[in-house]
Design a protein around this motif. Sequence first.
Motif, short mmCIF file in Angstrom:
data_model
loop_
_atom_site.label_atom_id
_atom_site.label_comp_id
_atom_site.label_asym_id
_atom_site.label_seq_id
_atom_site.Cartn_x
_atom_site.Cartn_y
_atom_site.Cartn_z
N LYS A 94 0.51 -4.95 60.74
CA LYS A 94 0.29 -5.09 61.70
C LYS A 94 -0.78 -5.80 62.54
O LYS A 94 -2.25 -5.29 61.66
CB LYS A 94 0.76 -4.15 62.96
CG LYS A 94 2.27 -3.98 62.17
CD LYS A 94 2.47 -2.31 63.31
CE LYS A 94 3.41 -1.82 62.94
NZ LYS A 94 4.14 -0.80 64.23
N VAL A 95 -1.07 -6.74 63.71
CA VAL A 95 -1.96 -6.87 63.97
C VAL A 95 -2.34 -5.91 65.08
O VAL A 95 -1.34 -4.86 65.47
CB VAL A 95 -1.43 -7.87 65.61
CG1 VAL A 95 -2.35 -8.15 66.26
CG2 VAL A 95 -1.61 -9.26 64.82
N TYR A 115 -8.97 -8.02 67.91
CA TYR A 115 -8.01 -7.50 66.93
C TYR A 115 -8.33 -7.25 65.09
O TYR A 115 -9.03 -8.41 64.84
CB TYR A 115 -6.41 -8.00 67.56
CG TYR A 115 -6.26 -7.56 68.97
CD1 TYR A 115 -6.44 -8.18 69.93
CD2 TYR A 115 -4.92 -7.07 68.75
CE1 TYR A 115 -5.91 -8.76 71.41
CE2 TYR A 115 -4.51 -6.64 70.31
CZ TYR A 115 -4.61 -7.46 71.27
OH TYR A 115 -4.23 -7.08 72.48
N GLN A 125 -6.20 -7.79 61.73
CA GLN A 125 -5.08 -8.11 60.63
C GLN A 125 -4.91 -7.99 58.85
O GLN A 125 -5.70 -8.70 58.86
CB GLN A 125 -4.16 -9.06 61.68
CG GLN A 125 -2.92 -8.72 60.91
CD GLN A 125 -1.50 -10.11 61.39
OE1 GLN A 125 -2.33 -11.11 61.73
NE2 GLN A 125 -0.57 -9.90 61.26
N LYS A 134 -10.38 0.95 73.88
CA LYS A 134 -10.75 1.23 72.38
C LYS A 134 -9.70 2.03 71.52
O LYS A 134 -9.69 3.19 71.90
CB LYS A 134 -12.19 1.31 71.23
CG LYS A 134 -12.55 3.01 72.12
CD LYS A 134 -14.55 2.69 71.97
CE LYS A 134 -14.58 4.71 71.90
NZ LYS A 134 -16.73 4.84 71.34
N SER A 135 -9.42 1.70 70.28
CA SER A 135 -9.03 2.54 69.00
C SER A 135 -9.63 3.12 68.68
O SER A 135 -10.52 2.75 68.23
CB SER A 135 -7.87 1.50 68.60
OG SER A 135 -8.71 0.74 67.30
N PHE A 151 -4.82 -3.94 67.27
CA PHE A 151 -5.60 -3.47 68.71
C PHE A 151 -6.73 -2.70 67.96
O PHE A 151 -6.87 -1.71 67.61
CB PHE A 151 -5.56 -2.83 70.17
CG PHE A 151 -6.26 -2.57 71.28
CD1 PHE A 151 -6.86 -1.09 71.00
CD2 PHE A 151 -6.35 -3.82 72.05
CE1 PHE A 151 -7.94 -1.26 72.22
CE2 PHE A 151 -7.36 -3.19 73.03
CZ PHE A 151 -8.21 -1.98 72.92
#
Lengths: 115, 114
Positions: free
Chosen positions: A42-43, A35, A37, A57-58, A45
């Motif tokens: 936000k954290v 992750y 940040q 995966k993002s 992904f």
Amino acid sequence: EPEVTQTPSHQVTQMGQEVILRCVPISNHLYFYWYRQILGQKVEFLVSFYNNEISEKSEIFDDQFSVERPDGSNFTLKIRSTKLEDSAMYFCASSRQGVGNQPQHFGDGTRLSIL
Amino acid sequence: SQKIEQNSEALNIQEGKTATLTCNYTNYSPAYLQWYRQDPGRGPVFLLLIRENEKEKRKERLKVTFDTTLKQSLFHITASQPADSATYLCALDHNAGNNRKLIWGLGTSLAVNP
């Protein structure tokens, strides 16, 4: 209690250079995550990894990123050619199973600063 | 669009009172929702998990509720202490194809004053 460890705690790199962030997940965990940040945000992904391959995966995790489990204990995140916007905290996490009903155990992160 | 929202304002309460933090979501149908604590410069630490068919979960001074109709989870800390001061994050599981991942809220900062 076993914990996830990450090294280095702080990495300063010139833009365009490659960086490798390292993680040692908890030994009996099967699922591994990265992750990021950005400060005050936000954290987010990046990627999940199971059975020696990426399971999810993002859109952040583009061709500049790669992950590897080079041996039985380490899990690495490589950024091939860093950009200023890659500056962030990067957290590694692991879980016993990969479904949402399992807590994820996080390391304390690597602060990546791109100059 | 899909969103997960937590109280954006920092919460300041007096020691001994109950802190209540909110997590709202739209356009997700999570089977599980998790709460984590994050201290400055540290990674998130898991606190509690609640399933969609559970209304409430407790652990010591912590209580979580989950209302799938309202699409909301509430996180309560009773008899709060200054050591409870931290940022609290909610995360819901999102089923993306054959895989699940956690989607995170921004977190709510809690300060418990002695």
